[in-house]
Scaffold this motif. Structure first.
Motif, PDB file in Angstrom:
ATOM      1  N   VAL A   5     -33.518  15.295  17.932  1.00  0.00           N
ATOM      2  CA  VAL A   5     -32.371  15.941  17.650  1.00  0.00           C
ATOM      3  C   VAL A   5     -32.817  17.586  17.967  1.00  0.00           C
ATOM      4  O   VAL A   5     -33.715  18.150  17.896  1.00  0.00           O
ATOM      5  CB  VAL A   5     -31.778  16.281  16.287  1.00  0.00           C
ATOM      6  CG1 VAL A   5     -30.700  17.190  15.933  1.00  0.00           C
ATOM      7  CG2 VAL A   5     -31.425  14.915  15.799  1.00  0.00           C
ATOM      8  N   ALA A   6     -31.560  18.277  18.734  1.00  0.00           N
ATOM      9  CA  ALA A   6     -31.815  19.626  19.234  1.00  0.00           C
ATOM     10  C   ALA A   6     -30.790  20.425  18.377  1.00  0.00           C
ATOM     11  O   ALA A   6     -29.595  19.836  18.318  1.00  0.00           O
ATOM     12  CB  ALA A   6     -32.123  19.935  20.541  1.00  0.00           C
ATOM     13  N   LEU A   7     -31.171  21.745  17.892  1.00  0.00           N
ATOM     14  CA  LEU A   7     -29.981  22.516  17.545  1.00  0.00           C
ATOM     15  C   LEU A   7     -29.626  23.600  18.391  1.00  0.00           C
ATOM     16  O   LEU A   7     -30.793  24.429  18.747  1.00  0.00           O
ATOM     17  CB  LEU A   7     -30.305  22.972  16.158  1.00  0.00           C
ATOM     18  CG  LEU A   7     -30.885  22.070  15.314  1.00  0.00           C
ATOM     19  CD1 LEU A   7     -31.280  22.925  13.891  1.00  0.00           C
ATOM     20  CD2 LEU A   7     -29.507  20.836  15.175  1.00  0.00           C
ATOM     21  N   VAL A   8     -28.406  23.832  18.786  1.00  0.00           N
ATOM     22  CA  VAL A   8     -28.284  25.121  19.697  1.00  0.00           C
ATOM     23  C   VAL A   8     -27.236  25.963  18.773  1.00  0.00           C
ATOM     24  O   VAL A   8     -25.813  25.870  18.757  1.00  0.00           O
ATOM     25  CB  VAL A   8     -27.561  24.866  20.922  1.00  0.00           C
ATOM     26  CG1 VAL A   8     -27.125  26.245  21.658  1.00  0.00           C
ATOM     27  CG2 VAL A   8     -28.375  23.870  21.626  1.00  0.00           C
ATOM     28  N   GLU A   9     -27.373  26.992  17.784  1.00  0.00           N
ATOM     29  CA  GLU A   9     -26.623  27.695  16.925  1.00  0.00           C
ATOM     30  C   GLU A   9     -27.282  29.038  16.671  1.00  0.00           C
ATOM     31  O   GLU A   9     -28.493  29.200  16.181  1.00  0.00           O
ATOM     32  CB  GLU A   9     -26.592  26.829  15.709  1.00  0.00           C
ATOM     33  CG  GLU A   9     -26.129  27.271  14.351  1.00  0.00           C
ATOM     34  CD  GLU A   9     -24.606  27.789  14.642  1.00  0.00           C
ATOM     35  OE1 GLU A   9     -24.125  28.885  14.799  1.00  0.00           O
ATOM     36  OE2 GLU A   9     -23.780  26.802  14.550  1.00  0.00           O
ATOM     37  N   ASP A  10     -26.226  30.108  16.996  1.00  0.00           N
ATOM     38  CA  ASP A  10     -26.783  31.405  16.854  1.00  0.00           C
ATOM     39  C   ASP A  10     -26.447  31.962  15.286  1.00  0.00           C
ATOM     40  O   ASP A  10     -27.104  33.278  15.107  1.00  0.00           O
ATOM     41  CB  ASP A  10     -26.024  32.363  17.800  1.00  0.00           C
ATOM     42  CG  ASP A  10     -24.734  32.348  17.361  1.00  0.00           C
ATOM     43  OD1 ASP A  10     -24.084  31.449  17.167  1.00  0.00           O
ATOM     44  OD2 ASP A  10     -23.966  33.595  17.609  1.00  0.00           O
ATOM     45  N   GLU A  11     -26.001  31.382  14.182  1.00  0.00           N
ATOM     46  CA  GLU A  11     -25.790  31.756  12.856  1.00  0.00           C
ATOM     47  C   GLU A  11     -27.097  31.113  12.190  1.00  0.00           C
ATOM     48  O   GLU A  11     -26.957  30.023  12.043  1.00  0.00           O
ATOM     49  CB  GLU A  11     -24.572  31.432  12.366  1.00  0.00           C
ATOM     50  CG  GLU A  11     -23.382  31.962  13.164  1.00  0.00           C
ATOM     51  CD  GLU A  11     -22.037  31.444  12.560  1.00  0.00           C
ATOM     52  OE1 GLU A  11     -21.946  31.034  11.465  1.00  0.00           O
ATOM     53  OE2 GLU A  11     -21.132  31.835  13.111  1.00  0.00           O
TER      54      GLU A  11
END
Length: 258
Positions: A5-11
């Motif tokens: 799994v990869a996460l792309v989240e700026d918060e």
């Protein structure tokens, strides 16, 4: 089965919550976490995760910018996690498997992870089945030596015979005899199937009972009434069947002697 799994989240808070929920299921393994488009492109192409949890609006672009620039060999399953509900339709145009709208309940997130498991499992099963199919096809394809030989099993031993060494095949009940210069073998194959298998080789059927090797013929003589006499290189003589006269003319390209 491990699922990357990869996460792309700026918060930071949103990212921390996703990581916490994912880690509750040992099936998933987080392989990368970034906050922007450029970082996401590099990370996804390098890590090639099974699933990416993707925010839509980020400081340097959108989640759609990420997906539109990914190469074809990098195609993770996408779960959009966003506070914006007006991008749902566009998200599914990018083949997203789900669209989680913030704020969300834990139960909603776990429904998505279960769906992700199903999608990844189906993809892997499809890949494995294709690999098995490809392997079976490769095994079914004859090697170069098998193309130039036939294999005969006699008394528990495998005998390999080069096609150029064969003088003729002779019908023998439901099988046939494979004649060499000084001996023959029983080959468990029908003449009909043999004729089809040899159609692109230097063989011709001259009689219901004979398929001869053109390269091992010494002479051919027309003897009348649509019949030909074939003399093989070991002095064996065979008379063709009348129904095969036109084929003999075509394949041997001989001048008929009357």
């Amino acid at each position: 089965m491990k699922i990357s799994v990869a996460l792309v989240e700026d918060e930071p808070y949103a990212s921390a919550r996703i990581k916490k929920l994912i880690k509750n299921d040992p099936t998933f393994e987080i392989v990368g976490e970034v906050t922007g488009v450029e970082e996401a492109l590099k990370m996804l192409q390098f890590k090639k995760p099974d699933v990416v949890f993707l925010d839509i609006k980020m400081p340097d672009g959108t989640g759609f910018d990420v997906l539109s620039q990914l190469p074809s060999d990098c195609n993770p399953y996408v779960v959009f996690v966003t506070a914006y509900d007006d991008f749902a339709l566009k998200a599914f145009e990018y083949n997203a498997i789900d669209y989680i709208l913030k704020p969300y309940e834990n139960s909603r997130f776990y429904k998505v992870t279960e769906k992700a498991k199903e999608f990844v499992s189906l993809r892997r099963s499809s890949v494995i089945n294709q690999q098995i199919s490809d392997l079976m096809k490769r095994e079914e394809q004859p090697s170069q030596s098998e193309v130039n030989q036939i294999k005969i099993t006699e008394k528990g031993w495998d005998v390999f015979i080069d096609y150029p060494d064969i003088l003729l095949f002779e019908a023998h009940g439901n099988y046939c005899k494979v004649h060499l210069k000084s001996r023959f073998y029983i080959y468990k194959e029908t003449m009909k199937k043999l004729e089809k298998e040899l159609s692109n080789m230097e063989f011709i059927r001259i009689h219901r009972s004979y398929i001869v090797n053109l390269t091992n013929i010494n002479a051919v003589q027309y003897i009348g009434k649509g019949e030909y006499e074939f003399e093989l290189c070991n002095a064996t003589k065979l008379v063709s069947g009348r129904s095969f006269a036109s084929d003999i003319k075509e394949y041997l390209s001989i001048k008929v002697k009357t």
